[in-house]
Design an enzyme around this catalytic site. Structure first.
Site, PDB file in Angstrom:
ATOM      1  CE  LYS A  18       7.941  -1.552   4.882  1.00  0.00           C
ATOM      2  NZ  LYS A  18       7.268  -2.689   5.555  1.00  0.00           N
ATOM      3  CG  ASP A  60       5.180  -8.377   9.797  1.00  0.00           C
ATOM      4  OD1 ASP A  60       4.305  -8.484  10.685  1.00  0.00           O
ATOM      5  OD2 ASP A  60       5.388  -7.308   9.202  1.00  0.00           O
ATOM      6  CB  THR A  83      10.495   1.728   7.315  1.00  0.00           C
ATOM      7  OG1 THR A  83      10.333   0.840   8.425  1.00  0.00           O
ATOM      8  CG2 THR A  83      10.008   1.038   6.049  1.00  0.00           C
ATOM      9  CD  GLU A 114       9.390  -7.481   8.868  1.00  0.00           C
ATOM     10  OE1 GLU A 114       8.311  -7.301   9.462  1.00  0.00           O
ATOM     11  OE2 GLU A 114      10.323  -6.661   8.892  1.00  0.00           O
ATOM     12  CE  LYS A 122       4.816  -5.186  11.883  1.00  0.00           C
ATOM     13  NZ  LYS A 122       4.574  -4.902  10.446  1.00  0.00           N
ATOM     14  NE  ARG A 167      -0.309   0.302   4.980  1.00  0.00           N
ATOM     15  CZ  ARG A 167      -0.723   0.908   6.087  1.00  0.00           C
ATOM     16  NH1 ARG A 167      -1.853   1.584   6.083  1.00  0.00           N
ATOM     17  NH2 ARG A 167      -0.028   0.840   7.199  1.00  0.00           N
ATOM     18  CB  ILE A 210       1.003   3.639   9.017  1.00  0.00           C
ATOM     19  CG1 ILE A 210       2.188   3.375   8.114  1.00  0.00           C
ATOM     20  CG2 ILE A 210       0.721   5.134   9.049  1.00  0.00           C
ATOM     21  CD1 ILE A 210       3.460   4.131   8.497  1.00  0.00           C
ATOM     22  CE  LYS A 220      10.628  -2.925   8.340  1.00  0.00           C
ATOM     23  NZ  LYS A 220       9.620  -3.685   9.125  1.00  0.00           N
ATOM     24  CG  ASP A 247       8.967  -5.815   5.515  1.00  0.00           C
ATOM     25  OD1 ASP A 247       8.540  -6.920   5.115  1.00  0.00           O
ATOM     26  OD2 ASP A 247       8.301  -5.042   6.235  1.00  0.00           O
TER      27      ASP A 247
END
Length: 384
Positions: free
Chosen positions: A189, A269, A162, A244, A293, A25, A323, A187, A216
């Site tokens: 993406k 995750d 990130t 990840e 999380k 997203r 987020i 990290k 990730d």
């Protein structure tokens, strides 16, 4: 004993200073439902339910409905202590963000009533669960806040940063900027374009040579793509702390395959929402570590269990976030501090906000998350 007198909700939209982009997203806002749980003595605890359509399926409308309906119903008149945490988890199927909000608020309420910070409260709760003596509990509170050996609690912890999905040049620019901001763990993406992912990682390594790198993929690769990209990076001498969620969350066979056929550690995750998921990952040999999380598992109470089981089975532990706002991050950070989980965590979401929407609560100083000197989470209100 005080009883739960009221559960109230309000929606909060927090603008981000930079768009956040993953394989799943893109968003320009952190959108959340803030909940307060008030007891019969007028003490109030705070929690939040972030909207995470692409990961948990939770929406603002759905979380508000769950909090104002079945969760409020089971809490009405219930004991305003942790004995009511199970009522929250059993009130409704799914709705992890709503459960997170109510569970955090209940913990915050108990901590405030006891005059403890959230970290102190969670340390005390852990000691009571394990039967630790008062003397041993006092020793657990001795941290490096002052002179070694002085009673105290952690006043801060550090997080990674990130880097959103982007071109190699964009990632290099962002990596260099974050390194200048003091972040030492980045990290990256990946997962939107396997053919170009190695180039992106190499660009970050060159731009921030002193930083620890994490990857990730957010379920974005097939198993063969993951192995190809990671083998390519290994052949070029890239050091990675872990990769990840390389593949689809339910395809544990594929994740185990990736784990066996490339040299880096695999972190689960999206594959782990609850205890049943974690057991499946352990049985499949699909991961070396797990990212817990609060918005996936439903709050602090189930997160404690996940972290304990992961530790028991020798898995590495990381506490991450969606987020979300400073409220949820404050709860997750307190959990890390109380559990004594080592290493830089994955709690940078509040850093992306233009400003905190709250009076009180945690703050950021580069990679450092600063705990408030106040009971509970230290939240006193929402800024208008």
């Amino acid at each position: 004993m005080p009883r739960v007198a009221a559960v109230r909700t309000q929606r909060v939209r927090v603008p981000l200073h930079t768009p956040f982009v993953t394989a799943l997203r893109r968003t320009d806002f952190a959108e959340t439902v803030v909940v307060t749980v008030e007891d019969s003595d007028g003490c109030v605890g705070w929690g939040e339910a972030p909207q995470v359509w692409k990961v948990t399926g939770d929406s603002l409308a759905g979380s508000a409905a769950a909090l104002e309906g079945p969760i409020s119903d089971v809490l009405a008149g219930a004991a305003a202590d942790l004995s009511s945490a199970g009522l929250i988890q059993g009130a409704v199927v799914g709705n992890h963000s709503a459960k997170m909000a109510a569970d955090i608020a209940l913990h915050d309420l108990v901590a405030r009533r006891a005059g403890m910070s959230m970290t102190e409260h969670l340390q005390s709760h852990a000691s009571q669960r394990s039967g630790t003596s008062c003397a041993s509990r006092a020793m657990q509170h001795r941290r490096s806040a002052g002179i070694p050996g002085e009673p105290g609690i952690p006043t801060q912890l550090t997080t990674d940063m990130t880097l959103s999905v982007g071109t190699p040049d964009e990632l290099a620019e962002a990596a260099a900027a974050r390194a200048r901001d003091g972040f030492t763990t980045l990290k990256i993406k990946v997962g939107t374009d396997a053919a170009g992912d190695a180039e992106r990682v190499l660009a970050v390594r060159e731009a921030a040579p002193g930083c620890v790198l994490r990857l990730d993929a957010n379920t974005g690769w097939r198993a063969d793509e993951a192995v190809a990209v990671l083998t390519d990076l290994a052949d070029q001498g890239v050091e990675l702390e872990f990769v990840e969620q390389p593949v689809a969350r339910r395809d544990l066979e594929a994740m185990a395959y990736v784990r066996r056929h490339q040299p880096y550690k695999v972190l689960a995750d999206e594959s782990v929402f609850d205890l049943e998921d974690l057991v499946d990952v352990i049985r499949a040999g699909a991961a070396d570590a797990v990212n817990v999380k609060l918005a996936k598992c439903g709050g602090i109470t189930p997160a404690i269990e996940l972290l304990e089981v992961a530790k028991l089975h020798g898995l590495g532990r990381l506490v991450g976030c969606m987020i979300e706002s400073h409220l949820g991050i404050g709860a997750a950070a307190a959990l890390v501090a109380a559990a004594g989980i080592p290493g830089e965590q994955d709690l940078d979401a509040g850093w992306w906000a233009k400003t905190s929407p709250y009076i009180g609560g945690i703050g950021y100083d580069g990679p450092r998350i600063l705990f408030p000197d106040a009971p509970g989470l230290g939240i006193e209100g929402v800024l208008s």
